[in-house]
Design an enzyme around this catalytic site. Structure first.
Site, PDB file in Angstrom:
ATOM      1  N   ASP A  14      38.090  42.659  70.165  1.00  0.00           N
ATOM      2  CA  ASP A  14      37.435  42.138  71.377  1.00  0.00           C
ATOM      3  C   ASP A  14      37.368  40.613  71.384  1.00  0.00           C
ATOM      4  OD1 ASP A  14      36.800  44.869  72.122  1.00  0.00           O
ATOM      5  OD2 ASP A  14      35.177  44.774  70.660  1.00  0.00           O
ATOM      6  N   HIS A  42      43.028  45.772  76.088  1.00  0.00           N
ATOM      7  CA  HIS A  42      43.349  44.368  76.328  1.00  0.00           C
ATOM      8  C   HIS A  42      43.151  44.048  77.807  1.00  0.00           C
ATOM      9  CE1 HIS A  42      45.988  44.140  72.452  1.00  0.00           C
ATOM     10  NE2 HIS A  42      44.717  44.360  72.228  1.00  0.00           N
TER      11      HIS A  42
END
Length: 431
Positions: A14, A42
């Site tokens: 992340d 993503h």
């Protein structure tokens, strides 16, 4: 002469890899995923339009880029189809630009069933997997009973192999976990239905990448998850099931490691972790709430709330060592705007009073430590959307400089917002 660049996460995932991959692929001809599966998430924001990709490389949004899924990726056919259809509905051409290794292990319904059953059985000791079958699929690969994409192209042999592996896993599901068995006929039918479609996109990835290198094409390797989730080097057992580090490029794509020119480590200006596992700098106070809310810290794959904390320099030193990082991309600097103080973890203190600047080798070691924090002045000015280093307040510049000093690694790219334009490239990895 082309350049071969790796973009990977240095923390627990992340970090903002998707945006940076998308930004850098303007200069690349090939973008390669080399590990993980559709447990990755993503997020790309282009002119305010958000796209979340889980399996297909982030370069797919660039018209001139070929996207490759290497042998190190575990591939779920249903997830791939869902993502392809989502992109096609948005007018993004996929089939003619996506190439897949026949050696990719398949994720099939019984892998997901096992993943969920195991997490449920662990109770409060659950690892926090996404439940998408990633671990069980890698387990089959290592046990040499796994089915691969190329197996789909011989229907008779695939049916035989599938029956054998499903007998094993269904026994575990019913007799050990007390769950329902997964239907063999349905699994076989659904898998073979997509065989010809997948075959049209399959290629010898190792040969393709070697030819691209010889032709002088720029290649970008896109990592998933983060260094601290690596199966070997992460906070074991609270890790993913693949090698998320730079070494995974060679094994997960067949590209020679000596040909890599630059390793870009994505590092968030603070730290987050999603799911269970040790987290020495975790903040469970109003500052943590500030980071989580302003940073919109919710998992792109699961939607789970991420746990926020200060930037952990000790852990980042290990990430630099493992990945031989050439330079950092610092993301989400703007989330720290408005804090009176910002802190960096520069050591781990043990119960006996000793201080270490080296990470433990397993999760149990982390449970003993408390962070040694270095405090720096914060800044009230906004850094959001800044595109020049001159636009940053002095306190933010001092924070960046201190990170560089402690990690002995330059910050070459700074991200100040989710859009690809909200970035400053101080040193171009492809230059």
């Amino acid at each position: 002469m082309g350049k071969n660049v790796v973009v990977l996460g240095t923390q627990w995932g992340d970090e903002g890899k998707g945006k940076i991959v998308d930004l850098l692929t303007e200069q690349a001809k090939y973008v390669v995923r080399y590990q993980g599966g559709h447990n990755a998430g993503h997020t790309l924001v282009i002119d305010g339009d958000k796209t979340v990709l889980h399996l297909i490389p982030s370069g797919i949004l660039r018209d001139n880029v070929k996207c490759i899924i290497g042998n190190g990726v575990v591939l779920a056919p249903d997830a791939l189809m869902k993502e392809i259809n989502m992109l096609k509905e948005r007018g993004v051409p996929v089939e003619e630009r996506l190439l897949i290794s026949e050696a990719c292990p398949l994720i099939l319904p019984f892998h997901c069933a096992l993943d969920i059953a195991r997490e449920k059985a662990r109770g409060n000791k659950a690892i926090g997997t996404t439940g998408r079958g990633i671990g069980p699929a890698y387990e089959d690969k290592i046990s040499r009973r796994g089915l691969r994409v190329g197996d789909l192209f011989n229907a008779e042999l695939f049916a035989e192999k599938l029956k054998e592996v499903m007998a094993y896993h269904n026994f575990m599901l019913t007799e050990y976990y007390g769950c329902e068995a997964v239907d063999y006929e349905t699994t076989l039918k659904d898998a073979l239905a997509i065989a010809d479609y997948l075959k049209s996109m399959c290629t010898d990835v190792t040969e393709l990448l070697d030819q691209a290198r010889k032709n002088g094409d720029n290649i970008l390797f896109e990592g998933a998850q983060g260094t601290l989730l690596d199966i070997d080097h992460g906070t074991y057992p609270f890790v993913t099931s693949s090698n998320t580090t730079a070494g995974g490029v060679a094994t997960g794509s067949g590209f020679g490691p000596r040909h890599l020119d630059y390793v870009c480590g994505i590092i968030k200006a603070y730290t987050t972790r999603v799911g269970a596992g040790p987290f020495p700098t975790e903040l469970r106070d109003e500052i943590g709430d500030h980071l989580g809310t302003k940073g919109q810290e919710f998992g792109a794959t699961t939607g789970r709330k991420r746990r926020p904390g200060w930037l952990d320099i000790v852990a980042m030193k290990r990430a630099v060592q493992i990945n031989s990082i050439s330079g950092f991309c610092l993301t989400k600097l703007d989330v720290l705007d408005g804090l009176k103080e910002v802190k960096l973890c520069v050591g781990y203190q043990y119960p006996d009073g000793s201080i270490s600047t080296v990470t433990p080798l397993a999760a149990e070691g982390y449970e003993q430590v408390t962070p040694v924090l270095e405090t720096m002045p914060g800044w009230s000015e906004s850094t959001f959307g800044a595109t020049s280093i001159d636009q940053l307040p002095q306190a933010a510049l001092d924070y960046i400089k201190r990170i560089e000093e402690l990690l002995e690694t330059p910050v070459d790219i700074i991200s100040t917002g989710p859009d690809r334009n909200e970035t400053m490239i101080l040193v171009n990895p492809f230059s």
